[in-house]
Write an enzyme that holds these catalytic residues in place. Structure first.
Site, PDB file in Angstrom:
ATOM      1  CG  ASN A   9      -1.728   1.201   1.431  1.00 33.30           C
ATOM      2  OD1 ASN A   9      -1.818   2.034   0.513  1.00 33.30           O
ATOM      3  ND2 ASN A   9      -2.331   1.350   2.590  1.00 33.30           N
ATOM      4  CD1 TRP A  10       3.377   0.885  -2.818  1.00 33.45           C
ATOM      5  CD2 TRP A  10       3.316   1.911  -4.811  1.00 33.45           C
ATOM      6  NE1 TRP A  10       3.962   0.053  -3.739  1.00 33.45           N
ATOM      7  CE2 TRP A  10       3.945   0.655  -4.969  1.00 33.45           C
ATOM      8  CE3 TRP A  10       3.162   2.742  -5.935  1.00 33.45           C
ATOM      9  CZ2 TRP A  10       4.419   0.216  -6.213  1.00 33.45           C
ATOM     10  CZ3 TRP A  10       3.637   2.299  -7.165  1.00 33.45           C
ATOM     11  CH2 TRP A  10       4.258   1.052  -7.296  1.00 33.45           C
ATOM     12  CE  LYS A  11      -0.104   3.164   4.706  1.00 28.02           C
ATOM     13  NZ  LYS A  11       0.025   3.235   6.151  1.00 28.02           N
ATOM     14  CG  HIS A 100      -5.701   1.733   5.256  1.00 28.87           C
ATOM     15  ND1 HIS A 100      -5.204   2.749   6.028  1.00 28.87           N
ATOM     16  CD2 HIS A 100      -4.715   0.824   5.148  1.00 28.87           C
ATOM     17  CE1 HIS A 100      -3.953   2.466   6.367  1.00 28.87           C
ATOM     18  NE2 HIS A 100      -3.630   1.296   5.837  1.00 28.87           N
ATOM     19  CD  GLU A 102      -2.766   5.394   6.838  1.00 27.01           C
ATOM     20  OE1 GLU A 102      -2.766   5.401   5.592  1.00 27.01           O
ATOM     21  OE2 GLU A 102      -1.893   4.812   7.516  1.00 27.01           O
ATOM     22  CD  GLU A 172      -3.303  -2.674   7.590  1.00 29.69           C
ATOM     23  OE1 GLU A 172      -2.145  -2.770   7.176  1.00 29.69           O
ATOM     24  OE2 GLU A 172      -4.093  -1.803   7.205  1.00 29.69           O
ATOM     25  N   GLY A 178       2.726   2.307  10.739  1.00 28.42           N
ATOM     26  CA  GLY A 178       3.661   3.403  10.509  1.00 28.42           C
ATOM     27  C   GLY A 178       4.393   3.860  11.759  1.00 28.42           C
ATOM     28  CB  SER A 218       5.603  -1.628  11.978  1.00 27.44           C
ATOM     29  OG  SER A 218       5.150  -0.291  12.177  1.00 27.44           O
ATOM     30  N   GLY A 239       2.860  -1.088   4.349  1.00 27.29           N
ATOM     31  CA  GLY A 239       2.884   0.331   4.002  1.00 27.29           C
ATOM     32  C   GLY A 239       4.306   0.781   3.713  1.00 27.29           C
ATOM     33  N   GLY A 240       4.963   1.358   4.729  1.00 32.37           N
ATOM     34  CA  GLY A 240       6.289   1.957   4.555  1.00 32.37           C
ATOM     35  C   GLY A 240       7.287   1.062   3.827  1.00 32.37           C
TER      36      GLY A 240
HETATM   37  P1  PGA Z   1       2.965   0.259   7.705  1.00 31.01           P
HETATM   38  O1  PGA Z   1       1.484   0.428   7.111  1.00 31.01           O
HETATM   39  O2  PGA Z   1       3.516  -1.022   7.124  1.00 31.01           O
HETATM   40  O3  PGA Z   1       3.711   1.483   7.240  1.00 31.01           O
HETATM   41  O4  PGA Z   1       2.834   0.181   9.183  1.00 31.01           O
HETATM   42  C1  PGA Z   1       0.633  -0.674   6.975  1.00 31.01           C
HETATM   43  C2  PGA Z   1      -0.661  -0.233   6.344  1.00 31.01           C
HETATM   44  O5  PGA Z   1      -1.131   0.869   6.628  1.00 31.01           O
HETATM   45  O6  PGA Z   1      -1.264  -0.973   5.542  1.00 31.01           O
END
Ligand code: PGA
Length: 260
Positions: A9-11, A100, A102, A172, A178, A218, A239-240
């Site tokens: 997930n590149w956000k 998600h 966010e 999650e 993050g 993470s 994510g990251g």
């Molecule tokens: P993260 O994000 O790996 O940066 O913690 C995971 C996600 O939001 O899907």
């Protein structure tokens, strides 16, 4: 046997050139690693780069799937700024995230909105990754399972057993996204187990045992193996670490050698 599934997930990151470069490195690494049979992989670029990333994946004949980070539940109309399931399909998208953290906690999506989006995507023939997870204060109050089960149940209202074949859940924990903090493999496994037994109550054992449940929060190359070796963890939503091809590919390799 569930095939693990890893999503990147590149956000709201990358630009067009970086998105194209990242997609081609991931496609190349996945082809080199010959993981086709042992792990499914998808990338979720920002909407505006879907077409460019889709072209890279198509030209290289990649098995990496094109995913979108969100959609709107209406088919068309006066919804300024929104994107429908049909528009995503038009660009070659096969899988979409819903719920998600966010979107829930920064952009205010309710369980009901997440359910509308999940159903719209499934009705349009897309695969869905429905994300659930508790906030830190909810975990501290001992409400982890209650929150996950509520988000799962409401998120899946009106979803048929047949549609569940195209659905993955991503657990999650919000406090792990993050932040560099990861749930311990034991805690993550316990949450996944509880979600799977909720699916069993809703859909019966065959569906519950077939649905993949990814862990997210993470995940890195260095902790992926231990997380993915848990019996109810079927890959991850990243994510990251998905913004660096090498790190993402290390996670994909960990999933492909974990086959739960
Ligand atoms: P993260 O994000 O790996 O940066 O913690 C995971 C996600 O939001 O899907």
């Amino acid at each position: 046997m569930r095939t693990p599934f890893v999503g990147g997930n590149w956000k709201m990151n990358t630009n067009k050139a970086a998105a194209v470069a990242l997609a081609s490195s991931v496609a190349e690494g996945v082809a080199r690693g010959q993981i086709q049979a042992s792990c499914e992989v998808a990338v979720f670029p920002p909407f505006v780069y879907l077409e460019s990333v889709g072209a890279v994946l198509k030209e290289s004949g990649s098995v990496v799937q094109l995913g979108a980070q969100d959609l709107y539940h209406q088919p068309d109309g006066a919804f300024t700024g929104e994107i429908s399931a049909a528009m995503l399909k038009d660009l070659g998208v096969s899988v979409v995230l819903t719920g998600h953290s966010e979107r829930r906690h920064v952009l205010g999506e309710t369980d009901h909105v997440v359910n509308q989006k999940t159903r719209a995507a499934l009705d349009a023939g897309l695969q869905v990754i429905l994300c659930v997870g508790e906030k830190l204060e909810e975990r501290e109050r001992g409400e982890t399972d209650a929150v996950n089960l509520r988000q799962t149940k409401i998120g899946l209202t009106g979803v048929s057993a047949e549609q569940m074949l195209r659905l993955t859940i991503a657990y999650e924990p919000v406090w792990a996204i993050g932040t560099g903090k990861t749930a311990t493999p034991t805690d993550a496994q316990a949450a996944h187990r509880a979600i799977r037994s909720c699916l069993k109550d809703q859909y019966g054992p065959a569906v519950a045992e077939g649905v993949r449940i990814q862990y997210g929060g993470s995940v890195k190359g260095s902790n992926a193996g231990e997380l993915f070796s848990q019996g109810d963890i079927d890959g991850g939503l990243i994510g990251g670490a998905s913004l660096k091809a090498d790190e993402f590919l290390a996670i994909v390799r960990a999933a492909s050698s974990s086959q739960s």
